[in-house]
Design a protein around this motif. Sequence first.
Motif, PDB file in Angstrom:
ATOM      1  N   PRO A  58       4.396  31.925 -28.250  1.00 48.25           N
ATOM      2  CA  PRO A  58       5.512  31.327 -28.982  1.00 48.25           C
ATOM      3  C   PRO A  58       6.210  30.248 -28.168  1.00 48.25           C
ATOM      4  O   PRO A  58       6.348  30.359 -26.944  1.00 48.25           O
ATOM      5  N   TRP A  59       6.671  29.194 -28.842  1.00 45.51           N
ATOM      6  CA  TRP A  59       7.304  28.078 -28.131  1.00 45.51           C
ATOM      7  C   TRP A  59       8.607  28.512 -27.477  1.00 45.51           C
ATOM      8  O   TRP A  59       8.947  28.025 -26.394  1.00 45.51           O
ATOM      9  N   ALA A  60       9.334  29.421 -28.113  1.00 49.01           N
ATOM     10  CA  ALA A  60      10.612  29.855 -27.538  1.00 49.01           C
ATOM     11  C   ALA A  60      10.403  30.566 -26.209  1.00 49.01           C
ATOM     12  O   ALA A  60      11.175  30.387 -25.254  1.00 49.01           O
ATOM     13  N   GLN A  61       9.351  31.388 -26.117  1.00 51.43           N
ATOM     14  CA  GLN A  61       9.071  32.071 -24.857  1.00 51.43           C
ATOM     15  C   GLN A  61       8.617  31.082 -23.783  1.00 51.43           C
ATOM     16  O   GLN A  61       8.891  31.270 -22.592  1.00 51.43           O
ATOM     17  N   GLN A  62       7.921  30.016 -24.188  1.00 53.11           N
ATOM     18  CA  GLN A  62       7.540  28.996 -23.216  1.00 53.11           C
ATOM     19  C   GLN A  62       8.776  28.300 -22.649  1.00 53.11           C
ATOM     20  O   GLN A  62       8.822  27.953 -21.466  1.00 53.11           O
ATOM     21  N   ILE A 262      10.496  30.833 -35.236  1.00 55.10           N
ATOM     22  CA  ILE A 262      10.492  31.849 -34.172  1.00 55.10           C
ATOM     23  C   ILE A 262       9.478  32.945 -34.470  1.00 55.10           C
ATOM     24  O   ILE A 262       9.400  33.450 -35.591  1.00 55.10           O
ATOM     25  N   THR A 263       8.713  33.317 -33.460  1.00 55.31           N
ATOM     26  CA  THR A 263       7.809  34.465 -33.542  1.00 55.31           C
ATOM     27  C   THR A 263       8.554  35.702 -33.086  1.00 55.31           C
ATOM     28  O   THR A 263       9.151  35.719 -32.008  1.00 55.31           O
ATOM     29  N   THR A 264       8.497  36.755 -33.904  1.00 54.15           N
ATOM     30  CA  THR A 264       9.186  37.997 -33.558  1.00 54.15           C
ATOM     31  C   THR A 264       8.670  39.135 -34.421  1.00 54.15           C
ATOM     32  O   THR A 264       7.803  38.944 -35.288  1.00 54.15           O
ATOM     33  N   THR A 265       9.199  40.330 -34.175  1.00 50.82           N
ATOM     34  CA  THR A 265       8.755  41.521 -34.892  1.00 50.82           C
ATOM     35  C   THR A 265       9.228  41.492 -36.341  1.00 50.82           C
ATOM     36  O   THR A 265      10.336  41.049 -36.641  1.00 50.82           O
ATOM     37  N   GLU A 273       5.931  34.446 -37.620  1.00 51.94           N
ATOM     38  CA  GLU A 273       6.091  33.273 -36.763  1.00 51.94           C
ATOM     39  C   GLU A 273       6.817  32.149 -37.497  1.00 51.94           C
ATOM     40  O   GLU A 273       6.706  30.992 -37.121  1.00 51.94           O
ATOM     41  N   ALA A 274       7.578  32.512 -38.516  1.00 50.55           N
ATOM     42  CA  ALA A 274       8.277  31.497 -39.296  1.00 50.55           C
ATOM     43  C   ALA A 274       9.721  31.891 -39.556  1.00 50.55           C
ATOM     44  O   ALA A 274      10.294  31.564 -40.586  1.00 50.55           O
ATOM     45  N   ALA A 275      10.328  32.588 -38.615  1.00 51.16           N
ATOM     46  CA  ALA A 275      11.710  33.029 -38.795  1.00 51.16           C
ATOM     47  C   ALA A 275      12.673  31.944 -38.338  1.00 51.16           C
ATOM     48  O   ALA A 275      12.464  31.321 -37.295  1.00 51.16           O
ATOM     49  N   ASP A 276      13.727  31.712 -39.119  1.00 52.82           N
ATOM     50  CA  ASP A 276      14.750  30.724 -38.794  1.00 52.82           C
ATOM     51  C   ASP A 276      16.125  31.380 -38.840  1.00 52.82           C
ATOM     52  O   ASP A 276      16.332  32.354 -39.558  1.00 52.82           O
ATOM     53  N   GLY A 277      17.070  30.803 -38.105  1.00 44.34           N
ATOM     54  CA  GLY A 277      18.454  31.242 -38.237  1.00 44.34           C
ATOM     55  C   GLY A 277      19.184  31.360 -36.913  1.00 44.34           C
ATOM     56  O   GLY A 277      18.573  31.569 -35.852  1.00 44.34           O
ATOM     57  N   THR A 278      20.507  31.226 -36.983  1.00 49.35           N
ATOM     58  CA  THR A 278      21.330  31.404 -35.784  1.00 49.35           C
ATOM     59  C   THR A 278      21.363  32.860 -35.341  1.00 49.35           C
ATOM     60  O   THR A 278      21.704  33.136 -34.196  1.00 49.35           O
ATOM     61  N   ALA A 279      21.011  33.790 -36.236  1.00 52.77           N
ATOM     62  CA  ALA A 279      20.923  35.198 -35.830  1.00 52.77           C
ATOM     63  C   ALA A 279      19.873  35.371 -34.738  1.00 52.77           C
ATOM     64  O   ALA A 279      20.060  36.153 -33.798  1.00 52.77           O
ATOM     65  N   LYS A 341      13.578  26.395 -12.555  1.00 50.67           N
ATOM     66  CA  LYS A 341      14.310  26.429 -13.811  1.00 50.67           C
ATOM     67  C   LYS A 341      13.345  26.365 -14.997  1.00 50.67           C
ATOM     68  O   LYS A 341      12.296  25.730 -14.920  1.00 50.67           O
ATOM     69  N   PRO A 342      13.670  27.000 -16.112  1.00 52.40           N
ATOM     70  CA  PRO A 342      12.787  26.975 -17.276  1.00 52.40           C
ATOM     71  C   PRO A 342      12.611  25.558 -17.803  1.00 52.40           C
ATOM     72  O   PRO A 342      13.514  24.735 -17.708  1.00 52.40           O
ATOM     73  N   ALA A 343      11.442  25.290 -18.372  1.00 52.91           N
ATOM     74  CA  ALA A 343      11.199  23.980 -18.945  1.00 52.91           C
ATOM     75  C   ALA A 343      12.042  23.790 -20.200  1.00 52.91           C
ATOM     76  O   ALA A 343      12.223  24.709 -20.985  1.00 52.91           O
ATOM     77  N   SER A 344      12.570  22.588 -20.375  1.00 53.48           N
ATOM     78  CA  SER A 344      13.351  22.271 -21.555  1.00 53.48           C
ATOM     79  C   SER A 344      12.438  21.784 -22.672  1.00 53.48           C
ATOM     80  O   SER A 344      11.354  21.281 -22.405  1.00 53.48           O
ATOM     81  N   PRO A 345      12.843  21.912 -23.929  1.00 55.61           N
ATOM     82  CA  PRO A 345      12.062  21.325 -25.015  1.00 55.61           C
ATOM     83  C   PRO A 345      11.941  19.823 -24.821  1.00 55.61           C
ATOM     84  O   PRO A 345      12.758  19.215 -24.132  1.00 55.61           O
TER      85      PRO A 345
END
Length: 428
Positions: A58-62, A262-265, A273-279, A341-345
């Motif tokens: 997932p891109w977020a974990q990267q 977002i990829t998640t459970t 792998e298609a979740a969206d939202g500020t939650a 430091k983590p890579a930025s988008p």
Amino acid sequence: MTEVQVGMANRRLARTVRRWTAGVAAAGTVAAVLVGPAVPAQAAPECAQPGGQVTAMPWAQQVLAPEQVWPFSQGSGVTVAVLGSGVDGSHPQLRGRVLEGYDAVRRFGTANSDCTGVGTRVAGLIVARRTEGAPFTGLAPAARILPVRVRDDASLNDAPADPQVLADGISWAVDRGAQVVAVTIDSDRDAPALREAVGRAADRGAIVVAASGDHGDDGNPQSYPAAYPEVLAVGAIDQQGQRWVRSQFGSYLDLVAPGVGITTTQRGGGLTEAADGTALACGFVAASVALTRAKRADAPRSELIRLLTANAVPGADRQQYGHGLVNPYGAINGQLLPNKKPASPPGFTAAAERTDPAEAASRRTALTGALAALIVVLLVAIVAIMLPRARRRRWRAAVAPRPVTRPEPDEPGPPVQLFDEVPAGPAR
């Protein structure tokens, strides 16, 4: 009337009641046969379908790079309350990490089940364990989830929460030892009860993390409890590092995190792998808080918040990005290390490197003002030095007057011989 007559009258009344009851029952049976079964007042909600298998990283974990964080902290010993739709505790990647919780809507019962699936998605971003063939995992897999249901299953996913229910859920979670409270559903109303519950949680050392809401493209209303100063308010960014168009924003925003694609459970098993939202962004920040608290257990609440905000990757616009993208590695280690430091988008760079017309104009104005101020200071310094000297000279010029030059008289000398005059030689 004798006792015998009274008894006979009572028996006749009893028989009449039995006949009337039987008649009503028979009529109901006939009606059911002719009309069909009665329709309930409210049909059962349609729950989210299970997810599938995801093999790509997932891109977020990267971006957030949990592998760099885990040698220092995995969130062990920290309880994160997730206020939302409940959490599916039977999901294979969540099993054993989800407590029974509490249904704050009905004020009784547990919340370790989920219909709409939002709470299960957020919980996965925090504590999901890695399984074979699935690279997805939560940021703080050693933490625990305390689910609190604050929205009924029949409610719409974007419906605002009742502030009283949120207040009850926050108070219940803090009383049960939650050190981190993730409020994934916002309310559009300020309420004394909600404000008091947030203040009480802060007084007891708990950190409340709240989603800013998903109506940024629909009037951008102020959301609660995100707008309270004691709360870490979280917005969402996309894969390019830009604010998600629906993410609510304002001066109260503290941090941003991935919240698009977002990829998640997924509730019922599997992954989406298609979740969206500020939650979801709220879930990433709550996990970062859990990691930081587990590493720095003795640090006060204010210090933990400072570590999270000061080590965020900054964005150009404070209103839309807050202090910037959450950086769990930087928060845990207390500093940004260039090689760690983590890579930025791709589109999310530091404010000093980002092209922003308003910011450039502000810099030009500040530079012009600084130069003008420097000139004024120099003029004042020159006047301060020259004025006393001029007074001592009684305002006479400081340079000596130029001497008067007089013409010198001509003196007689040898006659001038011209080049074309050649002396005559002896005659031959």
